[in-house]
Design an enzyme around this catalytic site. Structure first.
Site, PDB file in Angstrom:
ATOM      1  N   ALA A  17      15.989  58.756  34.968  1.00  0.00           N
ATOM      2  CA  ALA A  17      15.205  58.176  33.873  1.00  0.00           C
ATOM      3  C   ALA A  17      15.045  59.204  32.769  1.00  0.00           C
ATOM      4  O   ALA A  17      15.220  60.404  32.993  1.00  0.00           O
ATOM      5  CB  ALA A  17      13.820  57.761  34.380  1.00  0.00           C
TER       6      ALA A  17
ATOM      7  N   ASP B  95       3.597  53.097  35.480  1.00  0.00           N
ATOM      8  CA  ASP B  95       2.294  52.526  35.096  1.00  0.00           C
ATOM      9  C   ASP B  95       2.163  52.424  33.574  1.00  0.00           C
ATOM     10  O   ASP B  95       1.303  51.694  33.077  1.00  0.00           O
ATOM     11  CB  ASP B  95       1.156  53.400  35.656  1.00  0.00           C
ATOM     12  CG  ASP B  95       1.266  54.864  35.256  1.00  0.00           C
ATOM     13  OD1 ASP B  95       2.403  55.340  35.027  1.00  0.00           O
ATOM     14  OD2 ASP B  95       0.231  55.552  35.177  1.00  0.00           O
TER      15      ASP B  95
ATOM     16  N   TYR C 192       8.483  55.297  25.735  1.00  0.00           N
ATOM     17  CA  TYR C 192       8.831  55.474  27.150  1.00  0.00           C
ATOM     18  C   TYR C 192       8.490  54.207  27.950  1.00  0.00           C
ATOM     19  O   TYR C 192       9.351  53.647  28.632  1.00  0.00           O
ATOM     20  CB  TYR C 192       8.095  56.695  27.720  1.00  0.00           C
ATOM     21  CG  TYR C 192       8.147  56.807  29.223  1.00  0.00           C
ATOM     22  CD1 TYR C 192       9.335  57.124  29.884  1.00  0.00           C
ATOM     23  CD2 TYR C 192       7.001  56.579  29.993  1.00  0.00           C
ATOM     24  CE1 TYR C 192       9.377  57.209  31.275  1.00  0.00           C
ATOM     25  CE2 TYR C 192       7.035  56.676  31.381  1.00  0.00           C
ATOM     26  CZ  TYR C 192       8.218  56.984  32.006  1.00  0.00           C
ATOM     27  OH  TYR C 192       8.262  57.068  33.386  1.00  0.00           O
TER      28      TYR C 192
ATOM     29  N   LYS D  58      11.099  51.495  29.602  1.00  0.00           N
ATOM     30  CA  LYS D  58      11.079  51.295  31.060  1.00  0.00           C
ATOM     31  C   LYS D  58      10.840  49.813  31.381  1.00  0.00           C
ATOM     32  O   LYS D  58      11.464  49.259  32.287  1.00  0.00           O
ATOM     33  CB  LYS D  58       9.987  52.153  31.708  1.00  0.00           C
ATOM     34  CG  LYS D  58      10.247  53.647  31.710  1.00  0.00           C
ATOM     35  CD  LYS D  58      11.384  54.090  32.619  1.00  0.00           C
ATOM     36  CE  LYS D  58      11.082  53.913  34.073  1.00  0.00           C
ATOM     37  NZ  LYS D  58      12.191  54.439  34.925  1.00  0.00           N
TER      38      LYS D  58
HETATM   39  N1  LIG Z   1       7.076  61.768  36.356  1.00  0.00           N
HETATM   40  C1  LIG Z   1       6.074  60.887  36.339  1.00  0.00           C
HETATM   41  O1  LIG Z   1       4.897  61.234  36.187  1.00  0.00           O
HETATM   42  C2  LIG Z   1       6.368  59.418  36.530  1.00  0.00           C
HETATM   43  C3  LIG Z   1       5.294  58.512  36.449  1.00  0.00           C
HETATM   44  C4  LIG Z   1       5.561  57.159  36.631  1.00  0.00           C
HETATM   45  C5  LIG Z   1       6.855  56.733  36.878  1.00  0.00           C
HETATM   46  N2  LIG Z   1       7.859  57.632  36.943  1.00  0.00           N
HETATM   47  C6  LIG Z   1       9.218  57.123  37.195  1.00  0.00           C
HETATM   48  O2  LIG Z   1       9.633  57.627  38.452  1.00  0.00           O
HETATM   49  C7  LIG Z   1      11.049  57.830  38.442  1.00  0.00           C
HETATM   50  C8  LIG Z   1      11.354  59.241  38.901  1.00  0.00           C
HETATM   51  O3  LIG Z   1      10.709  60.136  38.015  1.00  0.00           O
HETATM   52  P1  LIG Z   1      10.877  61.715  38.136  1.00  0.00           P
HETATM   53  O4  LIG Z   1       9.574  62.323  37.766  1.00  0.00           O
HETATM   54  O5  LIG Z   1      11.524  62.059  39.433  1.00  0.00           O
HETATM   55  O6  LIG Z   1      11.877  61.973  36.924  1.00  0.00           O
HETATM   56  P2  LIG Z   1      12.565  63.334  36.521  1.00  0.00           P
HETATM   57  O7  LIG Z   1      12.060  64.453  37.351  1.00  0.00           O
HETATM   58  O8  LIG Z   1      12.494  63.434  35.025  1.00  0.00           O
HETATM   59  O9  LIG Z   1      14.071  63.076  36.946  1.00  0.00           O
HETATM   60  C9  LIG Z   1      14.898  62.179  36.275  1.00  0.00           C
HETATM   61  C10 LIG Z   1      16.325  62.633  36.481  1.00  0.00           C
HETATM   62  O10 LIG Z   1      17.176  61.710  35.815  1.00  0.00           O
HETATM   63  C11 LIG Z   1      18.204  62.468  35.202  1.00  0.00           C
HETATM   64  N3  LIG Z   1      18.868  61.750  34.141  1.00  0.00           N
HETATM   65  C12 LIG Z   1      18.487  61.602  32.848  1.00  0.00           C
HETATM   66  N4  LIG Z   1      19.429  60.931  32.165  1.00  0.00           N
HETATM   67  C13 LIG Z   1      20.406  60.640  33.056  1.00  0.00           C
HETATM   68  C14 LIG Z   1      21.654  59.977  32.936  1.00  0.00           C
HETATM   69  N5  LIG Z   1      22.076  59.463  31.766  1.00  0.00           N
HETATM   70  N6  LIG Z   1      22.430  59.843  34.052  1.00  0.00           N
HETATM   71  C15 LIG Z   1      22.013  60.360  35.228  1.00  0.00           C
HETATM   72  N7  LIG Z   1      20.855  61.023  35.397  1.00  0.00           N
HETATM   73  C16 LIG Z   1      20.064  61.163  34.305  1.00  0.00           C
HETATM   74  C17 LIG Z   1      17.460  63.675  34.672  1.00  0.00           C
HETATM   75  O11 LIG Z   1      18.360  64.689  34.316  1.00  0.00           O
HETATM   76  P3  LIG Z   1      17.925  65.695  33.112  1.00  0.00           P
HETATM   77  O12 LIG Z   1      16.699  66.407  33.585  1.00  0.00           O
HETATM   78  O13 LIG Z   1      19.142  66.540  32.977  1.00  0.00           O
HETATM   79  O14 LIG Z   1      17.668  64.799  31.924  1.00  0.00           O
HETATM   80  C18 LIG Z   1      16.606  64.024  35.872  1.00  0.00           C
HETATM   81  O15 LIG Z   1      17.295  64.827  36.808  1.00  0.00           O
HETATM   82  C19 LIG Z   1      11.514  57.513  37.025  1.00  0.00           C
HETATM   83  O16 LIG Z   1      11.978  56.192  36.994  1.00  0.00           O
HETATM   84  C20 LIG Z   1      10.236  57.613  36.200  1.00  0.00           C
HETATM   85  O17 LIG Z   1      10.299  56.792  35.050  1.00  0.00           O
HETATM   86  C21 LIG Z   1       7.656  58.966  36.791  1.00  0.00           C
END
Ligand SMILES: NC(=O)c1ccc[n+]([C@@H]2O[C@H](COP(=O)([O-])OP(=O)(O)OC[C@H]3O[C@@H](n4cnc5c(N)ncnc54)[C@H](OP(=O)(O)O)[C@@H]3O)[C@@H](O)[C@H]2O)c1
Length: 288
Positions: A61, A103, A126, A130
Site C-alpha cells: 500500500a 479505519d 490516503y 484505500k
Molecule cells: N500503518 C498503519 O498504521 C495502517 C493503519 C491502517 C491500515 N493500514 C493498512 O494495512 C496494510 C499494511 O500496512 P503496513 O503498515 O504494513 O504498510 P507499510 O509498512 O507501509 O508497507 C507497505 C509495503 O508496500 C510496498 N509497496 C508500495 N508500493 C508498492 C508497489 N507498487 N508494489 C509492491 N509493493 C509496494 C511498500 O514498499 P515501499 O516502502 O518501498 O514503498 C511497503 O513495503 C496496508 O494496506 C495499509 O493501508 C495500515
C-alpha cells in the site's frame, strides 16, 4: 497451498514472513515493489501464471498519509488501481484474496465504534484511495475479503511506537489526545489473517471485516503506555490536533467495531496494552 504475500517488506508483510515458518503446510512467496510491482498489470499476470497461488494477501500500500495529499497519482495507482488488478488476477487463478484496508475510510464523526456497514467518508487522499481500492476489489472478485485495520505497529518499518521510542531521548514530547482509536500489533493481525485463511472455506466471501486490538486510547495514551512499559523518562504533553499543522485531515474517532470478525471466525482479540507490552519485549525490536 501456495500463498502469495505482496508488500512483504512492510510492517504486516514482514510480520507474516516472520510467522510463516509456523505454517509449514503452506508454501509462501513474498514479494515487494522490487520483485513484483503491483501497479504493473503485466508483471502481476505473469507472476500469477508462474506461481499459481491458492491465496493472495495484499499487504502492499501507499501508507504515507501526509505525502498522499500531494502525490495523489501514486496513491491512486497503488491503493486503488492495483488492488483491482490483484483481485482480477486472483479471480483468474481461482485464488482467495485478502486485501487490507484502513479505519481512515471513516470521517470520525460517529459517537460509537464503526461497523462494516457504516457510512464511509474519508477525509484525505490516503483514505479515499484505500476506499476506492476496497470497492474495486469487491466489484472485480467475489472471493475478496477486505480487512480494515487501524494504528498498525510492529518491530518492522516506520510506525508511531518506533517514533516515540526514537524521540524519547529528547526529554519532552507533544502528542495529540483528540484522535481516538485502537492500536493494532501487526503480529495479532497476521495471526488473524492466517486463521481466516484456514477457515476460508466456511466463510461467505466478498465481505468487509474490521480488526484492531481490543480497547481504545488516544495517541497521547498510546505514547504514555509505550514510554511507561519501556521505563523511559520523557515528559509527554497532551495537545490538540489543531496545534499541529498537517496536510492531511485525520478522523478524531476511528474505533472499529470487531463483533463481525470475532463472531464469524471465533477469534479472541488481545487487549492493545498487552500486545504492546509483548511487542516491546521482543528482541526483534533491536534488530529493525
Ligand atoms: N500503518 C498503519 O498504521 C495502517 C493503519 C491502517 C491500515 N493500514 C493498512 O494495512 C496494510 C499494511 O500496512 P503496513 O503498515 O504494513 O504498510 P507499510 O509498512 O507501509 O508497507 C507497505 C509495503 O508496500 C510496498 N509497496 C508500495 N508500493 C508498492 C508497489 N507498487 N508494489 C509492491 N509493493 C509496494 C511498500 O514498499 P515501499 O516502502 O518501498 O514503498 C511497503 O513495503 C496496508 O494496506 C495499509 O493501508 C495500515
Amino acid at each position: 497451498m501456495k500463498i502469495l504475500v505482496t508488500g512483504a517488506y512492510g510492517q504486516l508483510g514482514s510480520t507474516i514472513k516472520e510467522l510463516s515458518a509456523q505454517f509449514s503446510q503452506w508454501e509462501f512467496f513474498f514479494t515487494d515493489a522490487d520483485s513484483l510491482d503491483i501497479t504493473d498489470e503485466k508483471s502481476v499476470a505473469e507472476y500469477f501464471h508462474k506461481i499459481n497461488p491458492g491465496f493472495l494477501i495484499n499487504c502492499a500500500a501507499y501508507t504515507a498519509v501526509e505525502n498522499a495529499e500531494a502525490d495523489i497519482e501514486t496513491a491512486r495507482a497503488v491503493n486503488t488501481v492495483a488492488p483491482g488488478v490483484l483481485a482480477e488476477a486472483a479471480k483468474e487463478s481461482q485464488a482467495g484474496f485478502i486485501h487490507v484496508s484502513t479505519d481512515y475510510v471513516f470521517d470520525g464523526k460517529s459517537p460509537v465504534p464503526y461497523r462494516e456497514t457504516d457510512t464511509v467518508n474519508p477525509l484525505g487522499v490516503y483514505g479515499a484511495t484505500k476506499l476506492a481500492g476496497e470497492r474495486r476489489s469487491l466489484e472485480v472478485n467475489s472471493d475478496t475479503i477486505i480487512i480494515r485495520t487501524s494504528w498498525l505497529y510492529s518491530a518492522y518499518g516506520k510506525n508511531f511506537m518506533k517514533t516515540i521510542l526514537a524521540k524519547s531521548n529528547e526529554g519532552s514530547l507533544k502528542v495529540v489526545f483528540d484522535q481516538i482509536g485502537s492500536p493494532t500489533w501487526a503480529h495479532d493481525l497476521a495471526l488473524a489473517i492466517v486463521h481466516i485463511i484456514k477457515h476460508s472455506e466456511e466463510v461467505f466471501h466478498n465481505e468487509i471485516f474490521h480488526y484492531s486490538n481490543e480497547g481504545v486510547c488516544s495517541w497521547y495514551d498510546f505514547a504514555k503506555a509505550i514510554l511507561s512499559i519501556k521505563g523511559r523518562e520523557c515528559e509527554v504533553s497532551p495537545v490538540l490536533s489543531s496545534e499541529f499543522v498537517t496536510k492531511a485531515k485525520r478522523p478524531h474517532y476511528s474505533v472499529l467495531n470487531k463483533q463481525k470478525i470475532k463472531k464469524t471466525f471465533g477469534l479472541t482479540i488481545p487487549y492493545w496494552r498487552d500486545s504492546l507490552a509483548e511487542c516491546l519485549s521482543s528482541a526483534l525490536l533491536d534488530k529493525h
